[in-house]
Design a protein around this motif. Structure first.
Motif, PDB file in Angstrom:
ATOM      1  N   UNK A 120       0.806  -1.199  -0.123  1.00 23.42           N
ATOM      2  CA  UNK A 120      -0.057   0.159   0.008  1.00 23.42           C
ATOM      3  C   UNK A 120       0.869   1.446  -0.066  1.00 23.42           C
ATOM      4  N   UNK A 121       0.252   2.292  -0.205  1.00 20.96           N
ATOM      5  CA  UNK A 121       1.002   3.530  -0.588  1.00 20.96           C
ATOM      6  C   UNK A 121       1.876   4.119   0.736  1.00 20.96           C
ATOM      7  N   UNK A 122       1.603   3.853   1.955  1.00 22.54           N
ATOM      8  CA  UNK A 122       2.067   4.341   3.084  1.00 22.54           C
ATOM      9  C   UNK A 122       3.450   3.428   3.368  1.00 22.54           C
ATOM     10  N   UNK A 123       3.115   2.079   3.213  1.00 24.02           N
ATOM     11  CA  UNK A 123       4.500   0.996   3.230  1.00 24.02           C
ATOM     12  C   UNK A 123       5.131   1.486   2.187  1.00 24.02           C
ATOM     13  N   UNK A 124       4.812   1.813   0.794  1.00 26.68           N
ATOM     14  CA  UNK A 124       5.446   2.036  -0.369  1.00 26.68           C
ATOM     15  C   UNK A 124       6.345   3.258  -0.002  1.00 26.68           C
ATOM     16  N   UNK A 125       5.886   4.214   0.782  1.00 29.24           N
ATOM     17  CA  UNK A 125       6.490   5.365   0.811  1.00 29.24           C
ATOM     18  C   UNK A 125       7.762   5.173   1.885  1.00 29.24           C
ATOM     19  N   UNK A 126       7.559   4.359   3.091  1.00 24.59           N
ATOM     20  CA  UNK A 126       8.455   3.819   3.844  1.00 24.59           C
ATOM     21  C   UNK A 126       9.690   3.415   2.957  1.00 24.59           C
ATOM     22  N   UNK A 127       9.523   2.242   2.369  1.00 19.64           N
ATOM     23  CA  UNK A 127      10.417   1.320   1.821  1.00 19.64           C
ATOM     24  C   UNK A 127      11.295   2.234   0.784  1.00 19.64           C
ATOM     25  N   UNK A 128      10.492   3.101  -0.098  1.00 20.47           N
ATOM     26  CA  UNK A 128      11.051   4.049  -1.160  1.00 20.47           C
ATOM     27  C   UNK A 128      11.824   5.000  -0.604  1.00 20.47           C
ATOM     28  N   UNK A 129      11.642   5.384   0.515  1.00 17.26           N
ATOM     29  CA  UNK A 129      12.480   6.523   1.240  1.00 17.26           C
ATOM     30  C   UNK A 129      13.596   5.877   1.636  1.00 17.26           C
ATOM     31  N   UNK A 130      13.476   4.694   2.393  1.00 16.08           N
ATOM     32  CA  UNK A 130      14.527   4.188   3.119  1.00 16.08           C
ATOM     33  C   UNK A 130      15.681   3.389   2.041  1.00 16.08           C
ATOM     34  N   UNK A 131      15.102   3.146   0.900  1.00 15.12           N
ATOM     35  CA  UNK A 131      15.835   2.256   0.016  1.00 15.12           C
ATOM     36  C   UNK A 131      16.149   3.139  -1.227  1.00 15.12           C
ATOM     37  N   UNK A 132      16.162   4.436  -1.427  1.00 15.40           N
ATOM     38  CA  UNK A 132      16.234   5.324  -2.347  1.00 15.40           C
ATOM     39  C   UNK A 132      17.341   5.002  -3.202  1.00 15.40           C
ATOM     40  N   UNK A 133      18.306   4.623  -2.563  1.00 15.73           N
ATOM     41  CA  UNK A 133      19.687   4.443  -3.028  1.00 15.73           C
ATOM     42  C   UNK A 133      20.101   3.062  -3.755  1.00 15.73           C
ATOM     43  N   UNK A 134      18.978   2.311  -3.458  1.00 15.49           N
ATOM     44  CA  UNK A 134      18.884   0.947  -3.974  1.00 15.49           C
ATOM     45  C   UNK A 134      18.200   0.807  -5.228  1.00 15.49           C
ATOM     46  N   UNK A 135      16.708   1.401  -5.211  1.00 14.77           N
ATOM     47  CA  UNK A 135      16.080   1.169  -6.320  1.00 14.77           C
ATOM     48  C   UNK A 135      14.893   2.381  -6.525  1.00 14.77           C
TER      49      UNK A 135
END
Length: 201
Positions: free
Chosen positions: A132-147
């Motif tokens: 979901x969008x909130x979980x995606x926001x967390x993952x995308x922010x934390x791993x912005x250097x990865x993907x």
């Protein structure tokens, strides 16, 4: 993660095991023996800001988009996915495809996959494997250097996730969950076919 560890994403149709793990390479290299079922696909078009990938097909065919080029990778063929180049891939055939995937560096990539695959196994993603969008926001922010996903535009993602990530954290979403384990069991690493040769990254 070490050789023989098994991973699987029942939503995206990816399963396989580790041939060489991050515990053996000090986090620098991951070599995975990946199977993708018919219709299976990665989350969507994306790029890796700091990671170099290499795919070598063992059996079957893998369709791909690399930057603006579309093609089919066949048995015995190798494709490099350089840092920063947008790509997508999927199995459009009616048979399973087997691919040797190399990732360098790999430690943070493994963390991200641990989270996304774990959420999929728990039924916490949509039918494409996206949380979901909130979980995606967390993952995308934390791993912005990865993907980084290419859609919506990265600038819009940055604004959207900047706003949503704090909300996600407040309601309990995390970038990494201790109970997620990429390895569901361990197997003996099977030898590659004699005709297949691939260079390590």
């Amino acid at each position: 993660m070490r050789a023989g560890d098994v991973f699987d994403n029942p939503i995206t149709g990816e399963r396989g095991y580790i041939r060489k793990g991050t515990s053996e390479t000090n986090g620098q290299l991951l070599i995975a023996d990946l199977r993708v079922r018919p219709g299976g696909a990665v989350l969507g078009k994306h790029y890796h800001p700091t990671i170099h990938e290499r795919f070598t097909v063992v059996n079957g065919e893998l369709e791909y988009v690399l930057d603006k080029k579309r093609g089919i990778l066949k048995a015995g063929e190798t494709m490099d996915l350089p840092v920063g180049v947008a790509h997508d891939w999927w199995n459009a055939s009616n048979q399973e495809v087997r691919v040797i995937v190399q990732v360098k560096p790999a430690a943070r990539f493994v963390e991200m996959v641990n989270t996304t695959f774990g959420l999929a196994r728990e039924g916490k993603t949509n039918k494409k494997g996206m949380p979901n969008i909130l979980q995606l926001a967390i993952i995308s922010t934390a791993y912005r250097d990865v993907m980084r996903l290419t859609s919506p535009p990265v600038w819009l993602q940055d604004i959207l996730f900047f706003v949503l990530a704090p909300i996600g954290r407040l309601v309990g979403y995390k970038a990494l969950y201790p109970h997620h384990q990429i390895a569901t069991k361990s197997v003996t690493v099977e030898p590659l076919p004699d005709h297949l040769r691939f260079e390590e990254l």
